[in-house]
Design a protein around this motif. Structure first.
Motif, PDB file in Angstrom:
ATOM      1  N   LEU A  71     -91.367  75.423  12.275  1.00 33.56           N
ATOM      2  CA  LEU A  71     -91.810  76.174  13.449  1.00 33.56           C
ATOM      3  C   LEU A  71     -90.684  76.302  14.465  1.00 33.56           C
ATOM      4  O   LEU A  71     -90.432  77.397  14.988  1.00 33.56           O
ATOM      5  CB  LEU A  71     -93.020  75.501  14.093  1.00 33.56           C
ATOM      6  N   ILE A  72     -89.993  75.212  14.764  1.00 31.86           N
ATOM      7  CA  ILE A  72     -88.915  75.253  15.755  1.00 31.86           C
ATOM      8  C   ILE A  72     -87.812  76.196  15.303  1.00 31.86           C
ATOM      9  O   ILE A  72     -87.272  76.983  16.099  1.00 31.86           O
ATOM     10  CB  ILE A  72     -88.378  73.833  16.001  1.00 31.86           C
ATOM     11  N   THR A  73     -87.466  76.152  14.015  1.00 34.80           N
ATOM     12  CA  THR A  73     -86.439  77.057  13.489  1.00 34.80           C
ATOM     13  C   THR A  73     -86.887  78.505  13.604  1.00 34.80           C
ATOM     14  O   THR A  73     -86.110  79.385  14.006  1.00 34.80           O
ATOM     15  CB  THR A  73     -86.120  76.718  12.025  1.00 34.80           C
ATOM     16  N   LEU A  74     -88.145  78.777  13.268  1.00 28.89           N
ATOM     17  CA  LEU A  74     -88.667  80.137  13.361  1.00 28.89           C
ATOM     18  C   LEU A  74     -88.654  80.630  14.808  1.00 28.89           C
ATOM     19  O   LEU A  74     -88.264  81.775  15.087  1.00 28.89           O
ATOM     20  CB  LEU A  74     -90.085  80.183  12.795  1.00 28.89           C
ATOM     21  N   LEU A  75     -89.032  79.779  15.748  1.00 28.50           N
ATOM     22  CA  LEU A  75     -89.021  80.170  17.160  1.00 28.50           C
ATOM     23  C   LEU A  75     -87.596  80.420  17.651  1.00 28.50           C
ATOM     24  O   LEU A  75     -87.353  81.333  18.454  1.00 28.50           O
ATOM     25  CB  LEU A  75     -89.694  79.089  18.004  1.00 28.50           C
ATOM     26  N   HIS A  76     -86.665  79.615  17.168  1.00 26.94           N
ATOM     27  CA  HIS A  76     -85.243  79.811  17.479  1.00 26.94           C
ATOM     28  C   HIS A  76     -84.804  81.223  17.072  1.00 26.94           C
ATOM     29  O   HIS A  76     -84.147  81.945  17.843  1.00 26.94           O
ATOM     30  CB  HIS A  76     -84.438  78.748  16.734  1.00 26.94           C
ATOM     31  N   LEU A  78     -86.795  83.825  16.419  1.00 29.43           N
ATOM     32  CA  LEU A  78     -87.548  84.825  17.183  1.00 29.43           C
ATOM     33  C   LEU A  78     -86.914  85.058  18.546  1.00 29.43           C
ATOM     34  O   LEU A  78     -86.920  86.180  19.067  1.00 29.43           O
ATOM     35  CB  LEU A  78     -89.005  84.382  17.346  1.00 29.43           C
ATOM     36  N   ALA A  79     -86.354  84.001  19.132  1.00 25.71           N
ATOM     37  CA  ALA A  79     -85.666  84.156  20.414  1.00 25.71           C
ATOM     38  C   ALA A  79     -84.450  85.067  20.264  1.00 25.71           C
ATOM     39  O   ALA A  79     -84.122  85.843  21.170  1.00 25.71           O
ATOM     40  CB  ALA A  79     -85.256  82.795  20.957  1.00 25.71           C
ATOM     41  N   HIS A  80     -83.750  84.983  19.112  1.00 26.68           N
ATOM     42  CA  HIS A  80     -82.650  85.910  18.860  1.00 26.68           C
ATOM     43  C   HIS A  80     -83.172  87.348  18.803  1.00 26.68           C
ATOM     44  O   HIS A  80     -82.535  88.265  19.334  1.00 26.68           O
ATOM     45  CB  HIS A  80     -81.964  85.568  17.538  1.00 26.68           C
ATOM     46  N   GLY A  95     -76.081  82.523  24.281  1.00 25.04           N
ATOM     47  CA  GLY A  95     -75.792  82.533  25.705  1.00 25.04           C
ATOM     48  C   GLY A  95     -77.032  82.341  26.567  1.00 25.04           C
ATOM     49  O   GLY A  95     -78.116  82.004  26.084  1.00 25.04           O
ATOM     50  N   ARG A  96     -76.863  82.586  27.875  1.00 35.11           N
ATOM     51  CA  ARG A  96     -77.938  82.339  28.840  1.00 35.11           C
ATOM     52  C   ARG A  96     -79.196  83.136  28.513  1.00 35.11           C
ATOM     53  O   ARG A  96     -80.312  82.630  28.634  1.00 35.11           O
ATOM     54  CB  ARG A  96     -77.447  82.706  30.239  1.00 35.11           C
ATOM     55  N   GLU A  97     -79.019  84.382  28.081  1.00 37.34           N
ATOM     56  CA  GLU A  97     -80.188  85.230  27.793  1.00 37.34           C
ATOM     57  C   GLU A  97     -81.003  84.670  26.638  1.00 37.34           C
ATOM     58  O   GLU A  97     -82.237  84.609  26.697  1.00 37.34           O
ATOM     59  CB  GLU A  97     -79.731  86.664  27.485  1.00 37.34           C
ATOM     60  N   TYR A 102     -85.601  81.593  24.427  1.00 38.90           N
ATOM     61  CA  TYR A 102     -86.024  80.484  23.572  1.00 38.90           C
ATOM     62  C   TYR A 102     -86.851  79.489  24.377  1.00 38.90           C
ATOM     63  O   TYR A 102     -87.894  79.014  23.924  1.00 38.90           O
ATOM     64  CB  TYR A 102     -84.777  79.817  22.976  1.00 38.90           C
ATOM     65  N   ALA A 103     -86.406  79.192  25.593  1.00 36.40           N
ATOM     66  CA  ALA A 103     -87.151  78.267  26.445  1.00 36.40           C
ATOM     67  C   ALA A 103     -88.545  78.796  26.746  1.00 36.40           C
ATOM     68  O   ALA A 103     -89.534  78.046  26.723  1.00 36.40           O
ATOM     69  CB  ALA A 103     -86.385  78.015  27.744  1.00 36.40           C
ATOM     70  N   ALA A 104     -88.654  80.084  27.010  1.00 39.82           N
ATOM     71  CA  ALA A 104     -89.953  80.675  27.325  1.00 39.82           C
ATOM     72  C   ALA A 104     -90.901  80.585  26.133  1.00 39.82           C
ATOM     73  O   ALA A 104     -92.092  80.272  26.284  1.00 39.82           O
ATOM     74  CB  ALA A 104     -89.775  82.134  27.747  1.00 39.82           C
ATOM     75  N   ILE A 105     -90.383  80.849  24.937  1.00 34.97           N
ATOM     76  CA  ILE A 105     -91.209  80.770  23.732  1.00 34.97           C
ATOM     77  C   ILE A 105     -91.619  79.321  23.470  1.00 34.97           C
ATOM     78  O   ILE A 105     -92.783  79.023  23.167  1.00 34.97           O
ATOM     79  CB  ILE A 105     -90.449  81.355  22.526  1.00 34.97           C
TER      80      ILE A 105
END
Length: 213
Positions: A71-76, A78-80, A95-97, A102-105
């Motif tokens: 799950l964590i890898t998938l969310l990582h 998805l953030a990309h 980067g910051r964006e 990623y933090a929001a997800i």
């Protein structure tokens, strides 16, 4: 190259923690993601490739990960995807964006209390400065390993004692020498060459010398 396998989205539940399938499907369907589950890859846990031409957004995740790592890898990844949707290639990959997305997800899933307490604690601790992967966050990697299937009897290099023999995933044999500043000095057998290992590298500890049990 790792073999890949596309799975019907309804089968994703077997790879995910309880009560996360609906939220994950919402992301995948919203962005029309082609999700691929691969065999274990040594260098990466997951991968994202942006949509272009007739190709949809593509995400791959190693299928041998425990449910929380998956799950964590998938969310990582998805953030990309979300970062690409807003910024295309105009920003740094981690980067910051990307960190903000990623933090929001992650916060969304943390609020749903889908992670065990130890994993949630490490994720909350890392939110202020997320690493490029869980491998770059030692505390998180250590607690995630607690949920791995221990069928193969793997240990972290930091658990190997001086004088113990161990074998790597590519069947190379080493003896542990000593801890240096942040890495571990080990000697290869039979060449005698010395190497420095990351503390979180996974190995199998041998009971005795490989040729003289």
């Amino acid at each position: 190259m790792a073999k890949t396998q596309r799975h019907p989205l309804s089968e994703l539940a077997q790879y995910l923690p309880d009560n996360t399938l609906a939220e994950v499907l919402a992301y995948l369907q919203k962005y029309k993601v082609q999700l691929t589950i691969t065999q274990a890859r040594r260098s990466i846990l997951g991968d994202y490739r942006n949509a272009h031409g007739h190709h949809a957004h593509r995400i791959s995740v190693n299928g041998n990960l425990n449910k929380y790592s998956f799950l964590i890898t998938l969310l990582h990844e998805l953030a990309h995807l979300v970062t690409y949707e807003y910024h295309r290639h105009r920003v740094a990959p981690h980067g910051r964006e990307w960190k903000n997305n990623y933090a929001a997800i992650l916060k969304d899933f943390l609020a749903r209390q889908v992670f065990p307490e130890d994993i949630a604690r490490e994720l909350n601790r890392s939110l202020h400065n997320l690493g490029a992967s869980s491998c770059s966050e030692p505390g998180l990697m250590r607690v995630l390993k607690n949920y791995d299937d221990d069928t193969y009897g793997l240990h972290l290099v930091e658990d190997v004692q001086p004088g113990q023999w161990f074998v790597t995933r590519d069947n190379k044999v080493f003896i542990m020498e000593k801890k240096m500043r942040t890495r571990y000095l080990c000697t290869a057998y039979p060449t005698g060459k010395q190497y420095l290992f990351n503390a979180l590298y996974e190995v199998k500890i041998l009971d005795s010398h490989p040729e003289f049990p």
